[in-house]
Structure formats: C-alpha cells, structure tokens
Design an enzyme around this catalytic site. Structure first.
Site, short mmCIF file in Angstrom:
data_model
loop_
_atom_site.label_atom_id
_atom_site.label_comp_id
_atom_site.label_asym_id
_atom_site.label_seq_id
_atom_site.Cartn_x
_atom_site.Cartn_y
_atom_site.Cartn_z
N ASP A 95 -14.62 -13.60 -16.25
CA ASP A 95 -15.62 -14.22 -17.12
C ASP A 95 -16.99 -13.65 -16.80
O ASP A 95 -17.19 -12.96 -15.80
CB ASP A 95 -15.66 -15.74 -16.90
CG ASP A 95 -14.62 -16.47 -17.73
OD1 ASP A 95 -14.02 -15.84 -18.61
OD2 ASP A 95 -14.41 -17.67 -17.48
N LYS A 127 -18.03 -14.30 -22.00
CA LYS A 127 -18.45 -15.03 -23.19
C LYS A 127 -19.92 -15.36 -23.08
O LYS A 127 -20.41 -15.77 -22.04
CB LYS A 127 -17.63 -16.32 -23.34
CG LYS A 127 -16.13 -16.09 -23.41
CD LYS A 127 -15.36 -17.39 -23.42
CE LYS A 127 -13.86 -17.16 -23.44
NZ LYS A 127 -13.10 -18.43 -23.42
N MET A 170 -23.43 -26.69 -20.48
CA MET A 170 -23.63 -26.00 -21.76
C MET A 170 -24.44 -26.89 -22.71
O MET A 170 -24.16 -26.97 -23.91
CB MET A 170 -22.28 -25.63 -22.38
CG MET A 170 -21.46 -24.68 -21.53
SD MET A 170 -19.77 -24.44 -22.14
CE MET A 170 -18.97 -25.94 -21.52
#
Length: 298
Positions: A51, A78, A185
């Site tokens: 990641d 991402k 997030m």
C-alpha cells in the site's frame, strides 16, 4: 478444522512458505513499530504487494536502517478518492502470485483488519484454496493519537471508544464526551462530521484534535472544538493522512491549549479561548499558536 481458521493455524509456522500469502500490518509508518513477525515475513518474501500509506514508508525506513529485502515490490497504493489498482485486482494478484509458488506479503498500513479490507483479502485467498496468514499491525487509530499524548480511554474521562471513517454515517453514533470517537480518512468530511457530532450530547465545545502525518516528517497537531475545528483545519491547510480524535481525552494532550484543558472555550472562540470578532482569526490561530504544535519525531 475448517478453512476459516487457516490464519490461526498458520501462526505456528516459523517462516512464510512458497505458495502462501501473509497479510502484514505495517503499522503507522515507522519502521520501528513494525512487529518482529512482520519483519520476518518481509525477509522471507519473494513478492511484497504494498500500500501507499504506512507500507511504503516502512520499507524505506527498513532500507535506511540497513535491512536488505530481496523481494520484488509491487505498488498498489491508493490515494484518497482514487484507487490505482481496484480491490478485485489486488485480490486476484495475491492468489495468482501464490499459485505461482511465490512467498507473498500483502503489506498494509496500520492493521489489516481495521478499515484495511484485510478481511476481504483473507476470504478471497481462503476461497481460492491459498494458505494465508494474518500478521497484525499497530493501527493508526491508537498509535497516532498516542504520539500526541492522547489516550483513547482514561480513568474518569473516557471508558469506551469508537473508530469510524469520515465516510461512515455517524449520525446515530451515541455517547457523550466520555465516549471517544476516532475518525480515520476524515479530513474531507470534517465539517460535516463536526456538525453531526456536536448535535448530540457532546456539544459544540467538545474538544477535538487532528494529528496529521503521524510519525512522518510532516507530523502536526491541531486542537480545537467541534465548533471551531473545521475552520482551523481550513486555515491551517490540514491534509490527509490524518487522525481525528473527539472527546475529553483530548484535554490530556500536552499540545492542548489552556482554554481546552480548563473547559473555558465557548462557541465563537478559537481553541485558545480568544474571541474571534467578525470571523477573523485571533492571534496565533493561523500561526504556530498553542492550538497547532509540531511534536518531536525521533
């Protein structure tokens, strides 16, 4: 024993074996916080599927410390709102590599099972008949607040905590200030989250902290209230990755200004307790004032 317990049985293996997948939590991005078991899996791997958040910085940190990894690194990183490699493709890649006889490490930021979609990857490997091991990591939901001196529970202040994402519906999230809320997030939806949480028992003057780039070079702490934090974040240019903590435990942080720790801040004030006339920032609100301090990084 059912295949559903593959991950538990795999824990007895001393090393990652050919044709196996290990879902490894990289932690918050500091190589020193990677588990020993996670390091051993990386050392044994033929391929590391990594990641962006947490994982890449751990690999860079290990290299800086002289740790040599021989595995090929496949970047499936991402960005917020943009997935370079779709999750279905990542799942298929893990199985394909394992079936080719590779020792595969799926290196995921934080813990694989805390908003990391590790459960999906585990299930996909199991359904494909691929042996899979889970190596837990230190989740940013706990470790990043800790570096700002914020415990998620504390005797007399908080007895429970909830971890959610800023994309979740938090309207029905109950509890008062003694129930800590951690948002991952959550920067893009911060204003909406703050308004939603302030409508409940917590109220608009409930303390809030944002910790940006925890354990990274851009690490920064911003402290305010549910009423002020969105404006503070906008003025300071707060960016992801960041962890948001809501609740009275924020008052324990050494980076919390006196107005927060004494509970004197009110609506229409900054985190410093200074009135903001006409919506303008009070002295220190836009600079390196008490509400925004960069903690030291070892």
């Amino acid at each position: 024993m059912s295949r559903g317990f593959t991950a538990h049985v795999a824990a007895a293996r001393p090393r990652l074996e050919p044709g196996h997948v290990a879902l490894v939590g990289a932690g918050p991005g500091d190589a020193g916080l990677l588990t020993v078991r996670g390091l051993r899996a990386l050392e044994a791997a033929d391929v590391i599927v990594a990641d962006r958040l947490g994982a890449r910085s751990v690999l860079d940190g290990l290299a800086a410390e002289g740790v040599t990894l021989t595995a090929e690194v496949v970047d499936v990183g991402k960005l917020p709102g943009h997935h370079a490699v779709p999750q279905d493709a990542i799942n298929a890649l893990l199985v394909s590599l394992a079936r080719d006889g590779k020792r595969v490490v799926r290196l995921k930021g934080g813990d694989p099972f805390v908003f990391g979609r590790g459960g999906e990857e585990l299930a996909f490997c199991q359904e494909a008949g691929v042996a899979v091991e889970v190596v837990p990591g230190i989740t940013s939901a706990i470790s990043v607040p800790a570096i700002a001196g914020i415990p998620l529970t504390h005797r007399g202040l908080a007895t429970a905590f909830t971890v959610a994402t800023g994309h979740d519906q938090i309207r029905d999230l109950g509890g008062g200030r003694d129930h800590t809320v951690v948002l991952l997030m959550g920067i893009g939806t911060l204003a909406n989250s703050a308004i939603t949480l302030s409508r409940g028992e917590r109220g608009g003057d409930c303390p809030v902290a944002i910790i940006e780039d925890g354990y990274g070079s851009g690490q920064r702490v911003t402290v305010g209230t549910l009423d002020t934090i969105a404006l503070q974040a906008a003025r300071r240019g707060v960016r992801s990755p960041a962890v948001v903590v809501v609740g009275d435990v924020v008052t324990l942080s050494p980076y919390a200004p006196e107005a927060i720790t004494t509970g004197t801040v009110a609506t229409g004030t900054t985190a410093m307790g200074t009135t903001v006339p006409g919506g303008e920032a009070a002295p220190g609100a836009n600079g390196a004032g008490p509400e925004t301090i960069t903690p030291p990084v070892d």
